[in-house]
Scaffold this motif. Structure first.
Motif, short mmCIF file in Angstrom:
data_model
loop_
_atom_site.label_atom_id
_atom_site.label_comp_id
_atom_site.label_asym_id
_atom_site.label_seq_id
_atom_site.Cartn_x
_atom_site.Cartn_y
_atom_site.Cartn_z
N GLU A 1 -12.33 -2.95 -4.47
CA GLU A 1 -11.47 -3.15 -3.31
C GLU A 1 -11.36 -1.83 -2.56
O GLU A 1 -11.05 -0.81 -3.16
N ARG B 1 -7.72 -16.23 -1.27
CA ARG B 1 -7.61 -15.68 0.08
C ARG B 1 -6.44 -14.71 0.15
O ARG B 1 -5.34 -15.01 -0.31
N LYS B 2 -6.68 -13.53 0.73
CA LYS B 2 -5.62 -12.54 0.93
C LYS B 2 -4.75 -12.99 2.10
O LYS B 2 -5.27 -13.55 3.05
N PRO B 3 -3.47 -12.71 2.07
CA PRO B 3 -2.76 -12.09 0.95
C PRO B 3 -2.58 -13.09 -0.18
O PRO B 3 -2.21 -14.23 0.05
N ASP C 1 -13.59 -7.75 -3.48
CA ASP C 1 -13.31 -7.92 -2.05
C ASP C 1 -14.66 -8.17 -1.37
O ASP C 1 -15.70 -7.74 -1.86
N SER D 1 -10.33 -12.05 -0.80
CA SER D 1 -10.76 -11.66 0.54
C SER D 1 -9.92 -12.33 1.61
O SER D 1 -9.38 -13.41 1.42
N GLY D 2 -9.87 -11.68 2.76
CA GLY D 2 -9.26 -12.27 3.94
C GLY D 2 -10.24 -13.18 4.65
O GLY D 2 -9.88 -14.00 5.48
N SER D 3 -11.51 -13.06 4.30
CA SER D 3 -12.56 -13.88 4.88
C SER D 3 -12.50 -15.29 4.30
O SER D 3 -12.27 -15.45 3.10
#
Length: 130
Positions: A12, A101-103, A57, A87-89
Motif C-alpha cells: 500500500e 473497496r476503500k474505504p 492496493d 482499492s478505491g478502484s
C-alpha cells in the motif's frame, strides 16, 4: 508476537493507511511486512519467507497492483497464497481471491483476513492434532 504468527504482506502506497492496517493486523496476532509498491514487494519476496496472505492496493506508483499480479502469474510466484485487493478502484483483477473497496470497514477487513488466514492462537492454545 512470535515468529509462528501468520505473516501478511501489505502492499500500500498511502503511508497512513498502511500503518493503520498494519497496526490493526498486529493487534489481531499477525506479523505484517509493509511494502510501498509492487516492485518493493517483489524485492522483499526475494529475501523473506513466503507470506500466508497478501493485501494489495491497485493504484500505486512505480509498479501498480495489476502489474504486480501479472508478474506473480508470469513467474508463478506465490501460487496458493491468497491475495486480497484493497482499492478505491472498482476493478477486481484476476488473481485476487477477494476484493474490498476503500474505504474498507475494519470488521469487513478482519472477516476476510480471518477467512483466508486464521491468526495463531485465535481461540486456541496452540496446534491440536486429531
Amino acid at each position: 508476537m512470535t515468529d509462528s504468527a501468520p505473516l501478511i504482506l501489505l502492499i500500500e502506497d498511502e503511508e497512513d493507511l498502511r500503518e493503520a492496517v498494519a497496526t490493526l493486523l498486529e493487534m489481531e496476532g499477525y506479523r505484517v511486512a509493509q511494502c510501498v509498491h509492487g516492485a518493493d514487494a517483489l524485492n522483499w519476496l526475494k529475501s523473506h519467507p513466503r507470506p500466508g496472505l497478501v493485501l494489495l492496493d491497485l493504484m500505486m506508483p512505480v509498479m501498480d497492483g495489476q502489474a504486480f499480479l501479472a508478474r506473480l502469474s508470469r513467474e508463478r510466484m506465490l501460487e496458493g497464497v491468497p491475495i486480497i485487493v484493497l482499492s478505491g478502484s472498482p476493478f477486481h483483477p484476476p488473481g485476487a481471491v477477494a476484493y474490498l473497496r476503500k474505504p474498507v470497514a475494519v470488521g469487513s477487513l478482519m472477516e476476510v483476513v480471518r477467512h483466508f488466514l486464521p491468526s495463531s492462537g485465535e481461540g486456541s492454545e496452540g496446534p491440536h492434532t486429531s
